[in-house]
Design an enzyme around this catalytic site. Structure first.
Site, PDB file in Angstrom:
ATOM      1  CE  LYS A  50      -2.811  -2.974  -0.194  1.00 61.86           C
ATOM      2  NZ  LYS A  50      -2.377  -4.372  -0.222  1.00 61.86           N
ATOM      3  CB  ALA A 267       1.156 -13.428  -7.707  1.00 55.93           C
ATOM      4  NE  ARG A 270       1.079 -15.570   1.379  1.00 51.50           N
ATOM      5  CZ  ARG A 270       2.295 -15.047   1.545  1.00 51.50           C
ATOM      6  NH1 ARG A 270       3.005 -14.656   0.496  1.00 51.50           N
ATOM      7  NH2 ARG A 270       2.820 -14.927   2.745  1.00 51.50           N
ATOM      8  CG  ASP A 309      -2.608 -15.776   6.015  1.00 52.65           C
ATOM      9  OD1 ASP A 309      -3.660 -15.144   6.208  1.00 52.65           O
ATOM     10  OD2 ASP A 309      -1.735 -15.416   5.193  1.00 52.65           O
ATOM     11  CG  HIS A 440     -24.686  15.703  -1.149  1.00 53.30           C
ATOM     12  ND1 HIS A 440     -24.652  14.825  -2.217  1.00 53.30           N
ATOM     13  CD2 HIS A 440     -24.701  16.956  -1.651  1.00 53.30           C
ATOM     14  CE1 HIS A 440     -24.664  15.544  -3.340  1.00 53.30           C
ATOM     15  NE2 HIS A 440     -24.686  16.831  -3.024  1.00 53.30           N
TER      16      HIS A 440
HETATM   17  P1  FAD Z   1       1.622 -13.648   9.179  1.00 60.79           P
HETATM   18  O1  FAD Z   1       1.406 -12.198   9.024  1.00 60.79           O
HETATM   19  O2  FAD Z   1       2.172 -14.385   8.011  1.00 60.79           O
HETATM   20  O3  FAD Z   1       2.570 -13.829  10.429  1.00 60.79           O
HETATM   21  C1  FAD Z   1       3.054 -15.076  10.783  1.00 60.79           C
HETATM   22  C2  FAD Z   1       4.400 -14.893  11.448  1.00 60.79           C
HETATM   23  O4  FAD Z   1       4.796 -16.134  12.015  1.00 60.79           O
HETATM   24  C3  FAD Z   1       5.502 -14.508  10.467  1.00 60.79           C
HETATM   25  O5  FAD Z   1       6.136 -13.335  10.905  1.00 60.79           O
HETATM   26  C4  FAD Z   1       6.470 -15.708  10.487  1.00 60.79           C
HETATM   27  O6  FAD Z   1       7.820 -15.289  10.380  1.00 60.79           O
HETATM   28  C5  FAD Z   1       6.189 -16.296  11.846  1.00 60.79           C
HETATM   29  N1  FAD Z   1       6.461 -17.739  11.943  1.00 60.79           N
HETATM   30  C6  FAD Z   1       6.084 -18.716  11.082  1.00 60.79           C
HETATM   31  N2  FAD Z   1       6.466 -19.918  11.546  1.00 60.79           N
HETATM   32  C7  FAD Z   1       7.088 -19.683  12.721  1.00 60.79           C
HETATM   33  C8  FAD Z   1       7.693 -20.538  13.682  1.00 60.79           C
HETATM   34  N3  FAD Z   1       7.709 -21.858  13.541  1.00 60.79           N
HETATM   35  N4  FAD Z   1       8.268 -19.961  14.773  1.00 60.79           N
HETATM   36  C9  FAD Z   1       8.239 -18.613  14.946  1.00 60.79           C
HETATM   37  N5  FAD Z   1       7.673 -17.779  14.074  1.00 60.79           N
HETATM   38  C10 FAD Z   1       7.094 -18.301  12.986  1.00 60.79           C
HETATM   39  N6  FAD Z   1      -4.145  -8.929   3.656  1.00 60.79           N
HETATM   40  C11 FAD Z   1      -5.060  -7.945   3.817  1.00 60.79           C
HETATM   41  O7  FAD Z   1      -5.963  -8.093   4.645  1.00 60.79           O
HETATM   42  N7  FAD Z   1      -4.990  -6.797   3.082  1.00 60.79           N
HETATM   43  C12 FAD Z   1      -4.016  -6.583   2.165  1.00 60.79           C
HETATM   44  O8  FAD Z   1      -3.986  -5.536   1.524  1.00 60.79           O
HETATM   45  C13 FAD Z   1      -3.034  -7.598   1.978  1.00 60.79           C
HETATM   46  N8  FAD Z   1      -2.025  -7.425   1.088  1.00 60.79           N
HETATM   47  C14 FAD Z   1      -1.074  -8.407   0.966  1.00 60.79           C
HETATM   48  C15 FAD Z   1      -0.030  -8.212   0.057  1.00 60.79           C
HETATM   49  C16 FAD Z   1       0.950  -9.181  -0.090  1.00 60.79           C
HETATM   50  C17 FAD Z   1       2.076  -8.969  -1.077  1.00 60.79           C
HETATM   51  C18 FAD Z   1       0.888 -10.373   0.707  1.00 60.79           C
HETATM   52  C19 FAD Z   1       1.947 -11.429   0.577  1.00 60.79           C
HETATM   53  C20 FAD Z   1      -0.146 -10.570   1.595  1.00 60.79           C
HETATM   54  C21 FAD Z   1      -1.136  -9.594   1.737  1.00 60.79           C
HETATM   55  N9  FAD Z   1      -2.195  -9.759   2.634  1.00 60.79           N
HETATM   56  C22 FAD Z   1      -3.143  -8.776   2.761  1.00 60.79           C
HETATM   57  C23 FAD Z   1      -2.337 -10.981   3.456  1.00 60.79           C
HETATM   58  C24 FAD Z   1      -1.866 -10.713   4.894  1.00 60.79           C
HETATM   59  O9  FAD Z   1      -0.518 -10.294   4.881  1.00 60.79           O
HETATM   60  C25 FAD Z   1      -2.019 -11.992   5.708  1.00 60.79           C
HETATM   61  O10 FAD Z   1      -3.349 -12.453   5.608  1.00 60.79           O
HETATM   62  C26 FAD Z   1      -1.708 -11.733   7.177  1.00 60.79           C
HETATM   63  O11 FAD Z   1      -0.390 -11.256   7.347  1.00 60.79           O
HETATM   64  C27 FAD Z   1      -1.904 -13.027   7.974  1.00 60.79           C
HETATM   65  O12 FAD Z   1      -1.595 -12.785   9.314  1.00 60.79           O
HETATM   66  P2  FAD Z   1      -1.079 -13.981  10.243  1.00 60.79           P
HETATM   67  O13 FAD Z   1      -0.862 -13.383  11.581  1.00 60.79           O
HETATM   68  O14 FAD Z   1      -1.976 -15.133  10.103  1.00 60.79           O
HETATM   69  O15 FAD Z   1       0.315 -14.446   9.599  1.00 60.79           O
END
Ligand code: FAD
Length: 461
Positions: A50, A267, A270, A309, A440
């Site tokens: 963004k 792309a 995931r 996710d 408006h």
């Molecule tokens: P994550 O944000 O993936 O965080 C998980 C964390 O766990 C990571 O930091 C990882 O390093 C850590 N981890 C993993 N395994 C381990 C382990 N075994 N031990 C310790 N740490 C670990 N979503 C939106 O809603 N709006 C958007 O505009 C949007 N744009 C996006 C653009 C891109 C390019 C991408 C790739 C994704 C986008 N998303 C967007 C999706 C969004 O980023 C994810 O849905 C969101 O980050 C998920 O959150 P989370 O907490 O489940 O996982």
């Protein structure tokens, strides 16, 4: 062995939200993160994309005014300066987030977390950081490990010319040409930014239209905008093989066509970070696609939850936060019913945007349901007229007289997502809609106009 009330693996939107609420609720919380506080969202997802799009947005608005012959000249984005800004912002915010969590009493561990087998029924987790190993135990463990870019045979980033979204976000220079395989939200946003920065962009989508999860008429308007911006789109076209050849990305399509470009982005979705996590050690299972299997309470097994996710329900940051808040409240004894997401808002950002809350007409028709739609064009809206971004529309999907979904395509429509969600969730239609006064002129006014527009029955095909 260290003891906590709750151990959370993953410091993205899901993990940090759960940690904050649990700590505020008086729980002793351990939060483990192996790469970057703030997760994908802050470091290589929502926020950097963004910020890039934010830098090219004024150009898009000015070009619309130029078409109205009221603006002349060029605005240039300094990509090196922009990348510097994104990097400073995300790193700084990541550090601030970690400090705030630690300040609220969460114990932070930097390292890789793994689930170990239970001891005396109690879940155990190990954190490994370089040579150091820390074992810990807690009655509740939350998995919030997120996802990484998916790769398929023939479509795997080699990180030379064939990149994933994280590689592309870290580019030092704008590629002169760029192939993007996959026209979901990530592919479309990258196409918009790199095209605005001067790359010759080609998008290849295997589904019958770009934005494959949206209705075909929304996708058609998006395609029109992409094409108008000089982006070449191949819809209904399968990518067969993508690799680096002689310092270029070379894509072979199933029909034999070969496309080359300076760089290519894969792309195509995931995949969950469950490899080696040891979900099974705590009694959890994985879905066939490798996600942590959860029940209606987002629980994998007794004392084991998965949010965001990693459970594969909805791959969006706000869904991760919403699920995490539910699980945290459940552990605090403040939520006992099953998890209810309500209508999930989603957006594609850029010069031309898509927003949707609730069902598409296509999905309802596929379920054999009767569907009506009502629509209003953005050209009827004074704010859209003022900015010169009048292409696009708002579409409301109805089943048996009830609103089931609201979607929009056009400039700035992501700003409509929350008003659409409120109206849909609370069922504001008919006489109830008049209970709300809309300011408006605002772009928001187009949503009630679409809700009140005459409805037409639609059929499949
Ligand atoms: P994550 O944000 O993936 O965080 C998980 C964390 O766990 C990571 O930091 C990882 O390093 C850590 N981890 C993993 N395994 C381990 C382990 N075994 N031990 C310790 N740490 C670990 N979503 C939106 O809603 N709006 C958007 O505009 C949007 N744009 C996006 C653009 C891109 C390019 C991408 C790739 C994704 C986008 N998303 C967007 C999706 C969004 O980023 C994810 O849905 C969101 O980050 C998920 O959150 P989370 O907490 O489940 O996982």
């Amino acid at each position: 062995m260290q003891s906590f009330d709750v151990i959370i693996i993953g410091g993205g939107p899901g993990g940090t939200t759960a940690a904050r609420i649990l700590a505020q609720g008086g729980k002793k919380v351990a939060l483990i993160e192996d790469k970057h506080w703030g997760g994908t969202c802050l470091n290589c997802g929502c926020i950097p994309t963004k910020m890039l799009l934010g830098a090219v947005a004024p150009g898009s608005l000015l070009r619309a005014q130029e078409r109205l012959r009221v603006v002349k000249g060029n605005v240039k984005v300094d990509f090196t300066a922009l990348q510097g800004r994104v990097s400073r912002f995300t790193k700084g915010t990541s550090q601030t987030l970690a400090k705030a969590l630690a300040g609220s009493g969460v114990t932070l561990f930097e390292g890789l977390g793994t689930c170990l087998e239970r001891k005396e029924g109690q879940p155990r987790v190990q954190v490994v950081c370089a040579e150091n190993r820390t074992d810990m135990t807690a009655p509740d463990v939350i998995l919030a490990c997120g996802t990484a870019s998916a790769a398929f045979p023939g479509l795997a980033p080699d990180h030379q010319c064939v990149l994933d979204s994280t590689d592309l976000l870290q580019s030092a220079a704008i590629p002169e040409s760029l192939i993007i395989v996959g026209a979901g939200a990530i592919g479309l946003e990258m196409a918009d930014f790199f095209s605005a920065m001067g790359s010759k962009v080609t998008v290849v989508e295997a589904a019958s239209h770009v934005a494959p999860t949206e209705d075909p008429d929304i996708a058609k308007e998006m395609l029109r905008a992409l094409t108008k911006n000089g982006i070449t789109c191949h819809e209904g076209t399968r990518a067969k093989d993508l690799r680096t050849v002689d310092g270029k990305a070379q894509l072979s399509l199933e029909d034999g066509t070969v496309i080359t470009a300076a760089k290519a982005l894969v792309a195509v979705g995931r995949s969950p970070n469950t490899e080696g996590l040891g979900v099974e050690n705590l009694g959890g299972t994985k879905t066939p696609r490798g996600y942590a299997q959860v029940d209606e309470n987002l629980q994998c097994a007794s004392g084991l939850y998965a949010v965001g996710d990693i459970n594969g329900l909805t791959l969006l940051a706000h869904a991760a936060e919403h699920q995490a808040a539910y699980v945290a409240r459940r552990i605090l004894g403040q939520a006992d019913g099953p998890y209810e997401s309500g209508p999930v808002p989603s957006c594609v950002y850029g010069g031309t945007e898509i927003m949707r809350v609730g069902h598409t007409a296509t999905a309802l028709l596929q379920q054999g349901k009767s569907v009506e739609v009502s629509q209003a064009p953005l050209s009827m809206n004074p704010i859209a007229q003022a900015s010169g971004g009048t292409a696009g529309f708002v579409k409301v999907v109805w089943h048996e007289g009830r609103m089931k979904g609201i979607a929009a395509v056009g400039a700035g429509v992501s700003h409509l997502v929350t008003v659409a969600q409120m109206l849909l969730k609370e069922g504001y239609s008919g006489h109830r809609l008049h209970e709300i006064m809309f300011a408006h002129p605002t772009l928001d006014e187009i949503v009630p106009m679409a809700i009140n527009a005459p409805r037409k029955a639609v059929t499949a095909g």
